[in-house]
Design an enzyme around this catalytic site. Structure first.
Site, mmCIF file in Angstrom:
data_model
loop_
_atom_site.group_PDB
_atom_site.id
_atom_site.type_symbol
_atom_site.label_atom_id
_atom_site.label_comp_id
_atom_site.label_asym_id
_atom_site.label_seq_id
_atom_site.Cartn_x
_atom_site.Cartn_y
_atom_site.Cartn_z
ATOM 1 N N ARG A 232 3.131 0.202 -5.433
ATOM 2 C CA ARG A 232 3.093 -0.651 -4.011
ATOM 3 C C ARG A 232 1.878 -1.352 -3.977
ATOM 4 O O ARG A 232 1.666 -2.087 -2.974
ATOM 5 C CB ARG A 232 3.105 0.517 -2.788
ATOM 6 C CG ARG A 232 4.510 1.350 -2.641
ATOM 7 C CD ARG A 232 4.417 2.303 -1.580
ATOM 8 N NE ARG A 232 4.609 1.751 -0.559
ATOM 9 C CZ ARG A 232 5.534 1.482 0.205
ATOM 10 N NH1 ARG A 232 6.765 1.766 -0.216
ATOM 11 N NH2 ARG A 232 5.724 0.959 1.342
ATOM 12 N N HIS B 220 14.988 -36.903 -12.382
ATOM 13 C CA HIS B 220 14.752 -37.248 -11.098
ATOM 14 C C HIS B 220 13.099 -37.301 -10.915
ATOM 15 O O HIS B 220 12.486 -37.377 -9.934
ATOM 16 C CB HIS B 220 15.415 -36.972 -10.129
ATOM 17 C CG HIS B 220 16.957 -37.179 -10.189
ATOM 18 N ND1 HIS B 220 17.469 -38.590 -9.825
ATOM 19 C CD2 HIS B 220 17.998 -36.325 -10.561
ATOM 20 C CE1 HIS B 220 18.705 -38.478 -9.972
ATOM 21 N NE2 HIS B 220 19.065 -37.356 -10.413
ATOM 22 N N GLU C 276 5.069 -14.187 -13.415
ATOM 23 C CA GLU C 276 4.366 -12.968 -12.765
ATOM 24 C C GLU C 276 3.878 -12.312 -13.827
ATOM 25 O O GLU C 276 2.793 -11.442 -13.836
ATOM 26 C CB GLU C 276 5.413 -12.328 -11.967
ATOM 27 C CG GLU C 276 6.478 -11.628 -12.413
ATOM 28 C CD GLU C 276 7.474 -11.040 -11.412
ATOM 29 O OE1 GLU C 276 7.000 -10.393 -10.757
ATOM 30 O OE2 GLU C 276 8.721 -10.754 -11.901
ATOM 31 N N LYS D 259 4.859 -4.097 -6.212
ATOM 32 C CA LYS D 259 6.525 -3.898 -6.186
ATOM 33 C C LYS D 259 7.264 -4.181 -4.816
ATOM 34 O O LYS D 259 8.602 -4.925 -4.784
ATOM 35 C CB LYS D 259 6.966 -2.443 -6.705
ATOM 36 C CG LYS D 259 8.413 -2.267 -6.879
ATOM 37 C CD LYS D 259 8.604 -2.771 -8.261
ATOM 38 C CE LYS D 259 10.270 -2.544 -8.548
ATOM 39 N NZ LYS D 259 10.886 -3.618 -9.332
ATOM 40 N N LYS E 53 9.914 -14.806 -13.754
ATOM 41 C CA LYS E 53 9.425 -13.785 -14.482
ATOM 42 C C LYS E 53 8.161 -14.100 -15.458
ATOM 43 O O LYS E 53 7.169 -13.373 -15.717
ATOM 44 C CB LYS E 53 10.606 -13.333 -15.602
ATOM 45 C CG LYS E 53 11.684 -12.635 -15.090
ATOM 46 C CD LYS E 53 11.333 -11.047 -14.991
ATOM 47 C CE LYS E 53 11.947 -10.202 -13.659
ATOM 48 N NZ LYS E 53 11.911 -10.764 -12.456
ATOM 49 N N CYS F 296 0.805 -1.150 0.128
ATOM 50 C CA CYS F 296 0.124 -0.193 -0.065
ATOM 51 C C CYS F 296 0.936 1.310 -0.081
ATOM 52 O O CYS F 296 2.068 1.150 0.453
ATOM 53 C CB CYS F 296 -0.888 -0.035 1.263
ATOM 54 S SG CYS F 296 -2.076 -1.232 1.488
ATOM 55 N N GLU G 117 14.732 -17.670 -12.139
ATOM 56 C CA GLU G 117 14.476 -16.398 -12.108
ATOM 57 C C GLU G 117 13.730 -16.376 -13.672
ATOM 58 O O GLU G 117 12.706 -15.506 -13.802
ATOM 59 C CB GLU G 117 15.659 -15.706 -12.642
ATOM 60 C CG GLU G 117 15.500 -14.249 -13.148
ATOM 61 C CD GLU G 117 14.584 -13.314 -12.289
ATOM 62 O OE1 GLU G 117 14.172 -13.485 -11.264
ATOM 63 O OE2 GLU G 117 14.656 -12.034 -12.670
ATOM 64 N N TRP H 255 -2.846 -2.600 -1.560
ATOM 65 C CA TRP H 255 -2.837 -3.986 -2.067
ATOM 66 C C TRP H 255 -3.304 -4.735 -0.817
ATOM 67 O O TRP H 255 -3.058 -4.745 0.299
ATOM 68 C CB TRP H 255 -1.125 -4.142 -1.995
ATOM 69 C CG TRP H 255 -0.789 -5.773 -2.425
ATOM 70 C CD1 TRP H 255 -0.600 -5.808 -3.926
ATOM 71 C CD2 TRP H 255 -0.472 -6.830 -1.763
ATOM 72 N NE1 TRP H 255 -0.390 -7.459 -3.666
ATOM 73 C CE2 TRP H 255 -0.117 -7.772 -2.580
ATOM 74 C CE3 TRP H 255 -0.344 -7.085 -0.454
ATOM 75 C CZ2 TRP H 255 0.064 -9.278 -1.888
ATOM 76 C CZ3 TRP H 255 0.008 -8.400 0.133
ATOM 77 C CH2 TRP H 255 0.112 -9.395 -0.695
ATOM 78 N N ASN I 73 -1.067 1.692 5.906
ATOM 79 C CA ASN I 73 -0.007 0.954 5.195
ATOM 80 C C ASN I 73 0.590 -0.347 6.304
ATOM 81 O O ASN I 73 1.160 0.333 7.260
ATOM 82 C CB ASN I 73 1.029 1.355 4.406
ATOM 83 C CG ASN I 73 2.145 0.555 3.931
ATOM 84 O OD1 ASN I 73 1.705 -0.720 3.594
ATOM 85 N ND2 ASN I 73 3.413 0.932 3.833
ATOM 86 N N GLY I 74 0.173 -1.462 6.253
ATOM 87 C CA GLY I 74 0.950 -2.332 7.341
ATOM 88 C C GLY I 74 -0.190 -3.352 7.650
ATOM 89 O O GLY I 74 -1.270 -3.498 6.977
HETATM 90 O O1 M6R Z 1 12.536 -5.246 -2.999
HETATM 91 P P1 M6R Z 1 12.923 -6.523 -3.233
HETATM 92 O O2 M6R Z 1 14.196 -6.709 -3.742
HETATM 93 O O3 M6R Z 1 13.075 -6.962 -1.687
HETATM 94 O O4 M6R Z 1 11.638 -7.452 -3.551
HETATM 95 C C1 M6R Z 1 12.071 -8.869 -3.553
HETATM 96 C C2 M6R Z 1 10.678 -9.668 -4.387
HETATM 97 O O5 M6R Z 1 9.634 -9.256 -4.135
HETATM 98 C C3 M6R Z 1 11.125 -9.077 -5.953
HETATM 99 O O6 M6R Z 1 12.427 -9.409 -6.605
HETATM 100 C C4 M6R Z 1 9.841 -9.843 -6.808
HETATM 101 O O7 M6R Z 1 10.165 -11.140 -6.808
HETATM 102 C C5 M6R Z 1 9.980 -9.368 -8.183
HETATM 103 N N1 M6R Z 1 8.357 -9.071 -8.546
HETATM 104 C C6 M6R Z 1 10.343 -10.264 -9.146
HETATM 105 O O8 M6R Z 1 10.436 -9.758 -10.551
#
Ligand code: M6R
Length: 607
Positions: free
Chosen positions: A27, A502, A486, A602, A483, A2, A479, A74, A98-99
């Protein structure tokens, strides 16, 4: 999660808050709302969905007033609906939060027993009711706010407005970040400096437990004990708060294309002018005697940490444990005396990573924060912060932060290796030379974008994909899968190539793309065997390799992307590019929201 904003201005507050919320949308973007005071009375507008929905609502139902608070959500407690959107109101009080208020159930039960009627399923609404109840008992707004805050258990950054109080806003933080901005006869508050960028460059970050009373002429700040305190006002460089797509269709596209530049900039900051030494050397750690290193992170930052483990162990001969931050503290691992922990986080606000930092600190470790946001909580709480110098990353999918995290970690690994005399000066120089070629090689990989976009078409049409790789390419496979998931909502898994046999090889058929990340390195022959095993079972392989790899294994693949030849040490930096571009173009082809994928935010400031 948020984003929150508050303004005390001379001009109309709503348009300014709307713009600030757009800058905070990274956020969270499940719902948004504003409240203002006009002629002493509270008004609010709230809408489910993006800021654009709130903006449309304001077009038809404008908000007057020069003081206000705003929120982009969020969702944690309660659906992403209009009635769960902030600000929450109870009589003469509105709040944005926020929290997570952990004792919200107990407070809610108590307030309902006292006659309060709740309109949302959120934890946050208790704040407004509690404060309004205290006002009704005769407390003034200040005391009612302070007493309310003292009863909250959990994490919060919050702003309160009071009916009839046209020149006062009360805010507080514990666990979630909050910054105060100073203008000329105007004051601002926001979740971060980014939100306040166009309004002021004079920012004060509240410390954990702080509470502040704002008027248009300034702020009184109180620490957790209630004592008045002065927090430093810093000047934030404008480039740190610039948010612009620069002509690209998406922030993610812009951020992918920025990588040669930011990689060059990051190297210039981590290396000496003659490019012979690492200068961001983490003086807080004695690398010569360090017995063990832990690295904790989440998501993409965790995969950067996995690559770093490979580097620290192979070149510095330093044992490394890589920890998923959300698991770390609950396992309560015994930590080696004299050890150190790196926490890696783009935002520097990720709640799990911050908790990992605090656990490591309590276990006697020296803690380094590898962060992008240099004033973030992690940067401030770590014994030392190592900035990655990526510049603001707005797209929810991490791209340039990943490559610049890798650069910072590679530099640390070289420095550790030299300090431990695990490599000669000549080897260190060769590794630095390799790193210095990264911006050029990343640019050459980006130049293959058209071919990658064509390859992405195949992936966009499927519902499941596998990424495989060995060594550092295993982390890149993980990774790549993250990607793709998401951004496109396609199911994807990343596997160590040798592990496929395996069990997961049972998934192989002609429909599911298998993306093999295989530079022609020492492990290539092994990966090539795994590629053959997949091909023998009719698997549809997209091989990402270099010229030598293509010559040796290209015949097994349905399609081959030929990247430049790269020194082994920096292969993760270059192979990150096709991984990012494949997911980006597959998402564009599927029409998903590239910069704000569903269900995500984010900065993940809740556990
Ligand atoms: O701000 P941070 O690097 O701590 O965030 C960690 C993850 O939330 C962040 O890398 C997330 O996995 C991304 N959306 C991936 O693209």
């Amino acid at each position: 999660m948020c984003g929150i904003v508050g303004v005390l201005m001379k001009k109309p507050a709503a348009p300014v808050m709307l713009e600030a919320l757009r800058r905070l949308e990274y956020r969270g973007y499940d719902s948004a709302g504003l409240a203002t005071l006009a002629g002493g009375s509270l008004q609010r507008r709230r809408a489910a969905g993006r800021i654009s929905a709130l903006s449309q609502l304001l077009d038809s139902e404008p908000l007057a007033g020069t003081i206000g608070i705003g929120h982009t959500r969020w969702a944690t407690h309660g659906a992403a609906s209009q009635h769960n959107a902030h600000p929450h109101r109870s009589g003469p009080v509105v709040v944005v939060h926020n929290g997570i208020i952990e004792n919200w159930r107990a407070l809610r039960d108590e307030l309902i027993a006292g006659g309060c009627v709740f309109e949302s399923e959120t934890d946050s609404e208790v704040i407004a009711h509690l404060c309004a109840t205290l006002l009704a008992r005769g407390l003034d707004p200040r005391r009612a706010a302070m007493e309310t805050i003292s009863r909250l258990v959990g994490a919060y950054a919050l702003c309160l407005l009071f009916e009839g109080a046209e020149d006062m806003m009360i805010c507080a933080r514990r666990g979630s970040p909050l910054a105060i901005g100073y203008g000329e006869g105007e004051m601002f508050v926001g979740s971060d400096a980014l939100a306040l960028g166009p309004l002021t460059d004079r920012i004060c970050y509240l410390a954990d437990g702080d509470c502040a009373v704002l008027t248009r002429t300034g702020a009184e700040v109180f620490d957790a004990s209630g004592a008045p305190v002065q927090r430093p006002i810093q000047t934030v460089p404008m480039e740190a708060v610039l948010v612009d797509k620069a002509g690209y269709r998406h922030f993610m596209a812009k951020e992918i294309h920025e990588q040669p530049t930011v990689a060059g900039y990051a190297l210039a900051r981590h290396l000496s002018a003659d490019r012979r030494h690492v200068v961001s050397a983490a003086a807080a750690i004695d690398w010569r005697t360090l017995p063990r290193l832990s690295i904790a992170a989440c998501g993409t930052a965790f995969y950067a940490a996995q690559v770093a483990k490979w580097w620290f162990e192979t070149i510095a001969r330093l044992p490394v444990d890589v920890e998923i931050a959300s698991e770390f503290r609950y396992r309560q691992p015994p930590m080696t005396e004299g050890g150190a922990t790196l926490v890696v986080s783009q935002s520097g606000e990720t709640a799990d990573t911050l908790a990992a930092l605090r656990y490591a600190r309590s276990a006697g470790q020296t803690v380094l924060g590898v962060v992008n946001v240099e004033n973030s909580t992690i940067a401030r709480e770590a014994d030392m912060a190592i900035p990655i110098h990526a510049g603001p990353e707005i797209g929810v999918a991490s791209t340039k932060a990943f490559t610049t995290q890798l650069i910072a970690l590679a530099c640390l690994a070289i420095h550790a290796a030299r300090s431990r005399q695990a490599i000669t000066p000549e080897t260190a120089a060769a590794l630095i030379d390799a790193l210095s070629s990264a911006p050029r090689l990343i640019a050459e990989a980006i130049a293959l974008e058209d071919q990658i976009a064509v390859a992405a078409r195949d992936i966009a049409e499927t519902e499941s994909a596998l990424f495989i790789g060995r060594g550092t390419m295993h982390a890149l496979a993980l990774e790549g899968a993250l990607k793709l998931k998401e951004l496109t909502y396609i199911h994807a898994e990343g596997h160590a190539a040798g592990e496929l046999k395996h069990g997961s090889i049972a998934l192989v058929d002609a429909t599911r793309p298998i993306i093999a990340l295989a530079p022609h390195d020492d492990l290539f022959e092994k990966t090539a065997s795994n590629i053959s095993e997949v091909a023998a079972r009719g698997g549809r392989i997209l091989l990402i390799t270099d010229r030598n790899g293509a010559a040796l294994a290209g015949a097994e693949a349905a399609r081959t992307l030929v990247l430049p030849e790269v020194p082994d040490f920096i292969a993760p930096l270059v192979y990150a590019i096709p991984v990012q571009l494949l997911a980006y173009h597959a998402a564009v082809q599927r029409g998903t929201d590239v910069d704000q994928p569903r269900n995500l935010a984010k900065s993940v400031t809740v556990e």
